[in-house]
Scaffold this active site. Structure first.
Site, PDB file in Angstrom:
ATOM      1  N   PRO A  15     -69.946 -46.163 -37.012  1.00 13.41           N
ATOM      2  CA  PRO A  15     -69.638 -45.450 -35.771  1.00 13.41           C
ATOM      3  C   PRO A  15     -70.794 -45.547 -34.782  1.00 13.41           C
ATOM      4  CG  PRO A  15     -69.279 -44.057 -37.706  1.00 13.41           C
ATOM      5  CD  PRO A  15     -69.990 -45.283 -38.168  1.00 13.41           C
ATOM      6  N   GLU A  16     -70.475 -45.836 -33.548  1.00 11.10           N
ATOM      7  CA  GLU A  16     -71.464 -45.832 -32.470  1.00 11.10           C
ATOM      8  C   GLU A  16     -70.991 -44.780 -31.473  1.00 11.10           C
ATOM      9  OE1 GLU A  16     -73.956 -48.670 -31.818  1.00 11.10           O
ATOM     10  OE2 GLU A  16     -73.632 -49.415 -33.821  1.00 11.10           O
ATOM     11  N   LYS A  64     -73.407 -39.216 -31.303  1.00 11.82           N
ATOM     12  CA  LYS A  64     -72.562 -39.285 -32.500  1.00 11.82           C
ATOM     13  C   LYS A  64     -72.147 -37.900 -32.994  1.00 11.82           C
ATOM     14  CE  LYS A  64     -73.606 -42.971 -35.391  1.00 11.82           C
ATOM     15  NZ  LYS A  64     -74.507 -43.848 -36.119  1.00 11.82           N
ATOM     16  N   ASN A 177     -76.597 -49.017 -34.631  1.00 12.73           N
ATOM     17  CA  ASN A 177     -77.222 -50.261 -35.059  1.00 12.73           C
ATOM     18  C   ASN A 177     -76.578 -51.513 -34.470  1.00 12.73           C
ATOM     19  OD1 ASN A 177     -79.204 -51.641 -36.404  1.00 12.73           O
ATOM     20  ND2 ASN A 177     -77.965 -51.939 -38.242  1.00 12.73           N
ATOM     21  N   ARG A 262     -79.758 -49.558 -41.359  1.00 12.97           N
ATOM     22  CA  ARG A 262     -80.315 -49.846 -40.044  1.00 12.97           C
ATOM     23  C   ARG A 262     -80.950 -51.222 -40.011  1.00 12.97           C
ATOM     24  NH1 ARG A 262     -79.740 -45.604 -36.116  1.00 12.97           N
ATOM     25  NH2 ARG A 262     -78.244 -44.300 -37.151  1.00 12.97           N
TER      26      ARG A 262
END
Ligand SMILES: [Zn+2]
Length: 280
Positions: A15-16, A64, A177, A262
């Site tokens: 998720p971004e 987020k 990321n 990451r």
């Protein structure tokens, strides 16, 4: 309807900010103004909590974080971290994730919203939301987006590696990321370049905003302009594969410095290190 399609960890996408924005957008559209008829918290801390009878005033995203604001002055605060998601179903519709992964179920007469794999789930006073989101930098998809403020916050981290600073949600909220890796590629930046040596810092910020805006109505994070499976990213998740621009093998570090979720991916030719730039 599945409102937030954040695929499972390991599937190449996490998720971004735009994923969370889309979840908030769809949940708000379906549920704002609706009254909850049932709630089911599947975390020990709230096992006896019952939100039935409360009206949903709003569902807001911040980076987020997702905040459900209820009419009794409470907000349900959730954070997606690496793998969380909210799905929206018609009541009685079959869930698309296993029931044991559900952390909370909120129902109205027509809808069932299910939060899966959410590592952060808190009920807080709405007037105290700042305690959980107040530290964040400007939200790339927020109504109050402020590019000058985000640039100033980035520049204040002059000695930090750009790849790390882009993930710092206190600089700006929303870059995860995927976008961190893709932004560095698109700007030709070695991810370890100190912020102070990044030539056009405002340009990086503006590009981040454009990428998230382009993708906010989709569950995917397309940075190449090609929305086809396997073609959506320049470098993210492509270690060992040829760079789409120069053909060099895309790399990732042998020892990730930010934890395995990451991992930074980069093209050593398109994103040369400062030393190599100086030598060439
Ligand atoms: Zn390349």
């Amino acid at each position: 309807m599945r409102v937030c399609a954040s695929p499972r960890a390991g599937s190449g996408c996490v998720p971004e900010g735009d994923t969370v924005w889309l979840a908030g957008h769809n949940l708000r559209r379906a549920l704002a103004g609706e009254r909850l008829v049932r709630s089911d918290f599947r975390v020990p801390r709230y096992a006896t909590t019952d939100l039935s009878g409360r009206k949903v005033l709003d569902v807001a995203s911040r980076g987020k974080h997702l905040l459900w604001r209820l009419d009794d002055g409470l907000s349900l605060h959730t954070h997606f971290m690496m793998d969380g998601t909210w799905h929206l179903y018609r009541r009685g519709q079959r869930w698309r994730s296993p029931a044991f992964e559900a952390r909370v179920v909120l129902e109205t007469e027509r809808w069932q919203a299910v939060g899966f794999r959410l590592p952060v789930l808190d009920l807080i006073a709405t007037k105290r939301e700042d305690e959980v989101v107040g530290h964040l930098g400007p939200d790339l998809l927020g109504d109050d987006w402020d590019a000058d403020e985000a640039t100033a916050r980035l520049e204040a981290r002059s000695g930090m590696a750009i790849g790390e600073a882009l993930l710092d949600q206190t600089v700006m909220a929303g870059v995860g990321n995927v976008y961190r890796c893709e932004l560095c590629f698109l700007r030709g930046l070695d991810p370890w370049t100190p912020v102070s040596e990044v030539p056009d810092r405002r340009g990086v910020i503006d590009l981040a905003k454009r990428l998230l805006e382009l993708n906010r109505h989709s569950a995917r994070h397309v940075t190449t302009g090609v929305d086809r499976p396997g073609r959506t990213h320049w470098v993210y998740g492509r270690q060992g594969m040829p760079c789409r621009r120069c053909g060099s093998a895309v790399r990732k570090p042998d020892q990730p410095s930010y934890g395995s979720e990451r991992i930074v991916f980069w093209c050593p030719s398109c994103q040369p290190s400062q030393e190599r730039k100086g030598a060439s």
